[in-house]
Design an enzyme around this catalytic site. Structure first.
Site, PDB file in Angstrom:
ATOM      1  N   LYS A   1      -6.126 -20.427 -17.327  1.00  0.00           N
ATOM      2  CA  LYS A   1      -7.214 -21.220 -17.892  1.00  0.00           C
ATOM      3  C   LYS A   1      -6.835 -21.906 -19.197  1.00  0.00           C
ATOM      4  CE  LYS A   1      -9.615 -17.010 -19.563  1.00  0.00           C
ATOM      5  NZ  LYS A   1      -8.690 -16.038 -18.897  1.00  0.00           N
TER       6      LYS A   1
ATOM      7  N   HIS B   1      -9.845  -6.870 -17.120  1.00  0.00           N
ATOM      8  CA  HIS B   1     -10.921  -6.432 -18.023  1.00  0.00           C
ATOM      9  C   HIS B   1     -11.972  -5.549 -17.320  1.00  0.00           C
ATOM     10  CE1 HIS B   1      -9.305  -9.044 -21.032  1.00  0.00           C
ATOM     11  NE2 HIS B   1      -9.582 -10.136 -20.375  1.00  0.00           N
TER      12      HIS B   1
ATOM     13  N   ASN C   1     -12.318 -20.221 -26.142  1.00  0.00           N
ATOM     14  CA  ASN C   1     -11.374 -19.109 -26.072  1.00  0.00           C
ATOM     15  C   ASN C   1      -9.948 -19.544 -26.388  1.00  0.00           C
ATOM     16  OD1 ASN C   1     -11.156 -16.242 -25.445  1.00  0.00           O
ATOM     17  ND2 ASN C   1      -9.963 -16.850 -23.660  1.00  0.00           N
TER      18      ASN C   1
END
Length: 457
Positions: free
Chosen positions: A125, A194, A148
């Site tokens: 990403k 995660h 981010n």
């Protein structure tokens, strides 16, 4: 800076005063909110106070007076257990949101038609976000990139009708953005990640799906089962992106390094990625195909895309070409902190002198066994040395180098002696960096410096 005016005149609790947290506090203050900020780190509390941000211990606060809790994405919302501020906010019945939610509310209030591209996925990403921003800027558009990656979103210029915000979003950020509705939403791929923060893969995928569920137009990579199912559920405008020989319905394809627009009959080749050092490997084919899907929605022609993509410089520490000495190519892939990421790097080369090691992740490098025939020699560093040596034993020749400096020198010398026409010295550690370095960036910077200090071959 974006002034968060949607909480003007109201009291807001804020927890987490790192880079994005401090930017959020300043944005709320400038927008007229009454902020009370807190952090576990006293030094961050002092730094915020020095910039005029009211700070206090939120444990002692009267939460009935707050309109919302603005939470740093690094703070647990649900797993392994909700942070104490989350429990206080839920007891008070107030919203728990993040900085991107403040951006979304400001955009809705002041410039609802402003172009907003949001990108998420497990891998790739950051590169895709940077590539989309590069292409749009090079095409002459007003582009602001952050989230981010790079700049905190509220430190960017505010939404405007001709200004495009290209924003990378983690699952943590999506979880704190209930009104997320980008103009174009991108979901690239999904693999387990995660899970300590989301509970299980289904929960993780459901959070990622929110980004495309509310998008005006969705762009979804359909090469894994999770994303394919999400695409099948999508009822609004959708572009599917597929890497491989056959498409999964009409969409954008990436076949053997060529981006193909399959939305028309016959399918149209758009750009050949061969010879673009910053876009080596099949994973980067997906990144490029997704970038084409997004930029074509925003008015970039196929001809312009093909011209501009060749100038993409790439991102540091992600398959970054950091030098050549004679025939030897040196590649910094320090961002590869697990086996899944290192797989992408090993698949891109045929004759690799591989530097790996550090603080090992669960599962180690056993999953990389299919790529061992591509490795001419492995150079082991850091805490994972003995564990990785046991995995490689009998399959790949290896040296216990210990340090990155020693490994770089050994790999450079061996690669120079090899008969391969373009041997590659690849730093792709498949490990966290914290045993010997402050961060993966620190590790990659050190490798780059070591390569630059090598004598010319």
């Amino acid at each position: 800076m974006i002034r968060s005016t949607t909480f003007a005149g109201r009291a807001v609790a804020l927890f987490g005063l790192g880079g994005s947290g401090l930017a959020t506090a300043l944005s709320l203050r400038e927008g007229g909110a009454r902020v009370t900020a807190c952090d576990d780190d006293p030094a961050r509390m002092r730094a915020a106070a020095e910039q005029g941000i009211p700070v206090a211990d939120l444990r002692a606060a009267d939460w009935s007076g707050f309109a919302a809790l603005v939470l740093s994405p690094g703070v647990p919302l649900t797993h392994p257990a909700p942070h104490w501020t989350v429990e206080r906010a839920r007891a008070a019945g107030i919203d728990i949101i993040g900085d991107i939610e403040l951006f979304c509310r400001e955009r809705a209030a002041t410039a609802p038609g402003a172009p907003f591209v949001a990108i998420t996925g497990t891998n790739g990403k950051s590169t895709t976000t940077a590539l989309i921003a590069h292409l749009l800027r090079a095409a002459g558009r007003d582009v602001r990139m952050g989230g981010n990656i790079g700049t905190a979103i509220l430190s960017l210029a505010p939404p405007a009708p001709e200004r495009i915000h290209v924003i990378e979003m983690s699952s943590f950020q999506i979880d704190l953005t209930p009104s997320l509705a980008p103009s174009v939403g991108v979901l690239m791929n999904l693999t387990p990640d995660h899970l300590d923060r989301h509970g299980d893969m289904a929960s993780y995928a459901a959070i990622k799906e929110r980004l495309v569920a509310g998008a005006g137009h969705a762009v979804i990579g359909v090469d894994d089962d999770w994303c394919r199912a999400i695409a099948d559920r999508r009822r609004g405008p959708l572009t599917r992106v597929h890497v491989g020989e056959a498409g999964d319905g009409p969409g954008i394809l990436a076949r053997r390094g060529i981006v193909v627009d399959g939305r028309s009959e016959p399918a149209r080749p758009v750009a050949d990625l061969a010879g673009i050092p910053s876009l080596r490997g099949a994973h980067n084919w997906q990144n490029a195909a997704i970038a084409y899907a997004v930029t074509s929605r925003l008015g970039v022609t196929p001809e312009t895309f093909a011209e501009l993509i060749a100038g993409f410089p790439g991102l540091p520490h992600r398959m970054e070409e950091v030098g050549r000495r004679g025939r030897v190519l040196f590649v910094n892939d320090s961002k590869a902190t697990n086996a899944d990421s290192t797989e992408k790097a090993l698949s891109a080369f045929r004759h690799v002198h591989w530097i790996l090691g550090g603080k090992a992740k669960e599962g180690g490098i056993a999953a990389l066994a299919p790529y061992f025939p591509r490795v001419a020699h492995a150079y082991l560093i850091g805490a994972a040395t003995e564990t990785f040596a046991a995995t490689l034993d009998g399959h790949v020749p290896y040296t216990r180098s210990g340090t990155l400096a020693e490994a770089t020198a050994q790999a450079a010398a061996a690669a120079a002696r090899s008969n391969d026409p373009e041997p590659v010295v690849l730093l792709s550690p498949a490990c966290a960096s914290y045993d010997q370095f402050r961060s993966f960036e620190d590790r990659g910077d050190r490798f780059r410096a070591l390569v630059q200090a090598l004598p010319e071959g």
